[in-house]
Design an enzyme around this catalytic site. Structure first.
Site, PDB file in Angstrom:
ATOM      1  N   LYS A 127       0.830  -1.207   0.000  1.00 16.13           N
ATOM      2  CA  LYS A 127       0.000   0.000   0.000  1.00 16.13           C
ATOM      3  C   LYS A 127       0.867   1.260   0.000  1.00 16.13           C
ATOM      4  CE  LYS A 127      -4.176  -2.030   1.855  1.00 16.13           C
ATOM      5  NZ  LYS A 127      -4.944  -2.388   3.047  1.00 16.13           N
ATOM      6  N   LYS A 208      -5.313  -8.512 -12.423  1.00 16.49           N
ATOM      7  CA  LYS A 208      -6.300  -8.827 -11.390  1.00 16.49           C
ATOM      8  C   LYS A 208      -7.327  -7.694 -11.321  1.00 16.49           C
ATOM      9  CE  LYS A 208      -6.777  -9.044  -6.453  1.00 16.49           C
ATOM     10  NZ  LYS A 208      -6.505  -8.344  -5.268  1.00 16.49           N
ATOM     11  N   LYS A 211     -10.031  -2.292  -7.610  1.00 16.68           N
ATOM     12  CA  LYS A 211     -10.320  -0.850  -7.599  1.00 16.68           C
ATOM     13  C   LYS A 211      -9.067  -0.058  -7.922  1.00 16.68           C
ATOM     14  CE  LYS A 211     -11.577  -0.781  -3.221  1.00 16.68           C
ATOM     15  NZ  LYS A 211     -11.904  -2.149  -2.854  1.00 16.68           N
TER      16      LYS A 211
HETATM   17  P1  ADP Z   1      -9.662  -4.318  -4.444  1.00 12.06           P
HETATM   18  O1  ADP Z   1      -8.447  -5.066  -4.973  1.00 12.06           O
HETATM   19  O2  ADP Z   1     -10.619  -3.922  -5.518  1.00 12.06           O
HETATM   20  O3  ADP Z   1      -9.284  -3.186  -3.504  1.00 12.06           O
HETATM   21  P2  ADP Z   1     -10.342  -5.690  -2.041  1.00 12.06           P
HETATM   22  O4  ADP Z   1      -8.899  -5.842  -1.674  1.00 12.06           O
HETATM   23  O5  ADP Z   1     -11.192  -4.730  -1.258  1.00 12.06           O
HETATM   24  O6  ADP Z   1     -10.467  -5.372  -3.594  1.00 12.06           O
HETATM   25  O7  ADP Z   1     -11.046  -7.122  -2.084  1.00 12.06           O
HETATM   26  C1  ADP Z   1     -11.660  -7.725  -0.997  1.00 12.06           C
HETATM   27  C2  ADP Z   1     -11.550  -9.220  -1.204  1.00 12.06           C
HETATM   28  O8  ADP Z   1     -12.171  -9.563  -2.475  1.00 12.06           O
HETATM   29  C3  ADP Z   1     -10.091  -9.725  -1.344  1.00 12.06           C
HETATM   30  O9  ADP Z   1      -9.499 -10.102  -0.157  1.00 12.06           O
HETATM   31  C4  ADP Z   1     -10.269 -10.936  -2.223  1.00 12.06           C
HETATM   32  O10 ADP Z   1     -10.654 -12.033  -1.434  1.00 12.06           O
HETATM   33  C5  ADP Z   1     -11.423 -10.583  -3.115  1.00 12.06           C
HETATM   34  N1  ADP Z   1     -10.967 -10.106  -4.416  1.00 12.06           N
HETATM   35  C6  ADP Z   1     -10.841  -8.825  -4.829  1.00 12.06           C
HETATM   36  N2  ADP Z   1     -10.454  -8.760  -6.104  1.00 12.06           N
HETATM   37  C7  ADP Z   1     -10.320 -10.038  -6.535  1.00 12.06           C
HETATM   38  C8  ADP Z   1      -9.965 -10.643  -7.782  1.00 12.06           C
HETATM   39  N3  ADP Z   1      -9.678  -9.907  -8.852  1.00 12.06           N
HETATM   40  N4  ADP Z   1      -9.944 -11.991  -7.862  1.00 12.06           N
HETATM   41  C9  ADP Z   1     -10.247 -12.754  -6.786  1.00 12.06           C
HETATM   42  N5  ADP Z   1     -10.610 -12.247  -5.589  1.00 12.06           N
HETATM   43  C10 ADP Z   1     -10.643 -10.909  -5.449  1.00 12.06           C
END
Ligand code: ADP
Ligand code: TRP
Length: 344
Positions: A127, A208, A211
Site C-alpha cells: 500500500k 487482477k 479498484k
Molecule cells: P480491491 O483489490 O478492488 O481493492 P479488495 O482488496 O477490497 O479489492 O477485495 C476484498 C476481497 O475480495 C479480497 O481479499 C479478495 O478475497 C477478493 N478479491 C478482490 N479482487 C479479486 C480478484 N480480482 N480476484 C479474486 N478475488 C478478489
C-alpha cells in the site's frame, strides 16, 4: 442458530465459527463477488457452526477519510450481502465498529506482537508502494484484523490469497498472547485460513480485477453500460471466424464464472471452432454473451437490492440485531482476556 446464544452461553470455544470481513472501501466488483462474497454465502449453508460476517469500517478509515463516503460504502456492502443471499437467520452481518470491544483486544495483542512481525507485512509495504501515506493505522492494520478474528474465536477464516499473511499473523498473535498471559492455555483460539477456490478474477485489462487498477466490472452494472464495459475487455487479435484460444481469453475466464457447466461446454465449442450455429463467432459475440450472462446472474439480486434501497430501516435492523449477538461473544472473550492480563 446464533439467535440461540445468550450471555450465559457455554464457552465461546464450544462451536466452530467461520468469520470474515470485507472493507467498505468502494463499489463492489466481480472480483469481490467471485473471490470472496460467493464463498461467504456458500458457507452460511455448508459450515457446521456459526457464520459471522462484518463490514470492516474501522479498517476502511485507513483509506477513506470522508464520513459520507464511508457511510455510503458501508450501506452498499450491507445491502449487497443481503441482496446476494445472506440470510440473517443463518449468518450474522454487522458493522465492525458496532462491536468496539475489538479495539480493546487489538491493544492487548499489540503488546505481545513484535515490531518485526508487522514490519514483514506485505500489505503495508504494497500500500505504501502504491502511494498511500504510511500512517500508524495502516501499519497496525494486521493487529486489528487479528483482533477481529480472535475476538469471535474463529475456527475458519475464508479469505483471498492476498490476506493469507494476515491470518498467519493472527495465529502467531494468539500463540504469543496465550504464552505471555495464560501460561499457554487457550485463552484465544488459533484460527485456520480457508482459501477461496475462485481463481484470480481478471479485470478489463487482464490484470487482477481491482479498484486500484480502475479495471473493474461493478456487480450492479447493467444494460448499455454493462455491454460497454464487457466490450472493453482486452483480447488478442484473432480474426473473426478463426478458432479462439479460450485458455488465454479474459472474456472466457469471466464466462467460466457465470455460465452453467452445460452452457460452458457449448461456449467452449464455439471458441474452438470460431463458429456458432454455422455463423462466425468472435470476441465481440463473446463479450455480448458475457454481458447477457452477468445480467441474468445478478437479476434476482438486483431486484432485491432495489427493494432494500427503499427500506433502509430493514437493513439497519439486521446490522443492529447481528451486532448485539456478536457483542455477546465479544464480551465473553474480553472478560477472559482481561482476567488473564490482570485487568479489572
Ligand atoms: P480491491 O483489490 O478492488 O481493492 P479488495 O482488496 O477490497 O479489492 O477485495 C476484498 C476481497 O475480495 C479480497 O481479499 C479478495 O478475497 C477478493 N478479491 C478482490 N479482487 C479479486 C480478484 N480480482 N480476484 C479474486 N478475488 C478478489
Ligand atoms: N483485510 C481484509 C480485506 O481487505 C478485510 C478484513 C478485515 C478481514 N478484518 C478481517 C477479513 C478479518 C477476514 C477476517 O479483504
Amino acid at each position: 442458530m446464533v439467535a440461540a446464544m445468550s450471555a450465559s452461553a457455554p464457552s465461546p470455544l464450544a462451536r466452530p465459527r467461520v468469520v470474515s470481513g470485507v472493507q467498505p472501501s468502494g463499489v463492489l466488483h466481480l472480483g469481490n463477488f467471485f473471490g470472496a462474497i460467493q464463498q461467504h454465502l456458500a458457507l452460511q449453508e455448508s459450515f457446521p457452526g456459526e457464520a459471522l460476517y462484518f463490514i470492516a469500517d474501522y479498517h476502511a478509515l485507513t483509506t477513506v477519510h470522508e464520513a459520507a463516503a464511508l457511510r455510503e460504502h458501508t450501506r452498499e456492502v450491507a445491502i449487497a450481502y443481503l441482496a446476494l443471499g445472506l440470510d440473517p437467520a443463518k449468518a450474522l452481518l454487522f458493522r465492525q465498529s458496532d462491536v468496539p470491544e475489538v479495539l480493546e483486544l487489538a491493544w492487548m495483542l499489540s503488546c505481545v506482537s513484535g515490531m518485526g512481525l508487522l514490519e514483514r507485512g506485505h500489505s503495508y509495504k504494497d500500500k505504501v508502494a502504491q502511494g498511500l501515506r504510511p500512517s500508524v493505522g495502516l501499519f497496525y492494520y494486521p493487529v486489528l484484523m487479528a483482533a477481529d478474528i480472535l475476538l469471535y474465536s474463529a475456527s475458519v477464516v475464508p479469505v483471498g490469497r492476498d490476506q493469507l499473511q494476515h491470518i498467519e499473523f493472527a495465529q502467531d498473535m494468539a500463540t504469543h498472547f496465550n504464552q505471555a498471559f495464560a501460561g499457554g492455555a487457550a485463552a484465544l483460539t488459533r484460527p485456520e485460513p480457508r482459501l477461496s477456490q475462485a481463481p484470480i478474477v481478471p479485470g478489463l485489462d487482464g490484470r487482477k480485477m481491482s479498484k486500484s487498477y480502475g479495471n473493474t466490472i461493478p456487480i450492479w452494472e447493467s444494460g448499455k453500460k454493462l455491454r460497454k464495459l464487457t466490450g472493453q475487455i482486452v483480447t488478442d487479435s484473432t480474426p473473426l471466424g478463426e478458432p479462439l484460444p479460450s485458455e488465454k481469453c479474459n472474456v472466457y475466464a469471466l464466462l467460466q464464472l457465470c455460465c452453467e457447466a452445460v452452457e460452458l461446454e457449448q461456449v467452449k465449442a464455439w471458441y474452438q471452432t470460431g463458429r456458432r450455429e454455422g455463423q462466425p463467432f468472435g470476441y465481440g459475440h463473446a463479450k455480448v454473451l458475457l454481458a447477457e450472462r452477468l445480467e441474468r446472474l445478478f437479476a434476482p439480486a438486483r431486484a432485491r437490492r432495489e427493494a432494500l434501497l427503499a427500506d433502509p430501516g430493514a437493513v439497519e435492523a439486521v446490522l443492529m440485531r447481528s451486532a448485539e449477538q456478536a457483542r455477546v461473544i465479544a464480551r465473553a472473550t474480553i472478560r477472559r482476556c482481561r482476567e488473564v492480563c490482570g485487568l479489572p
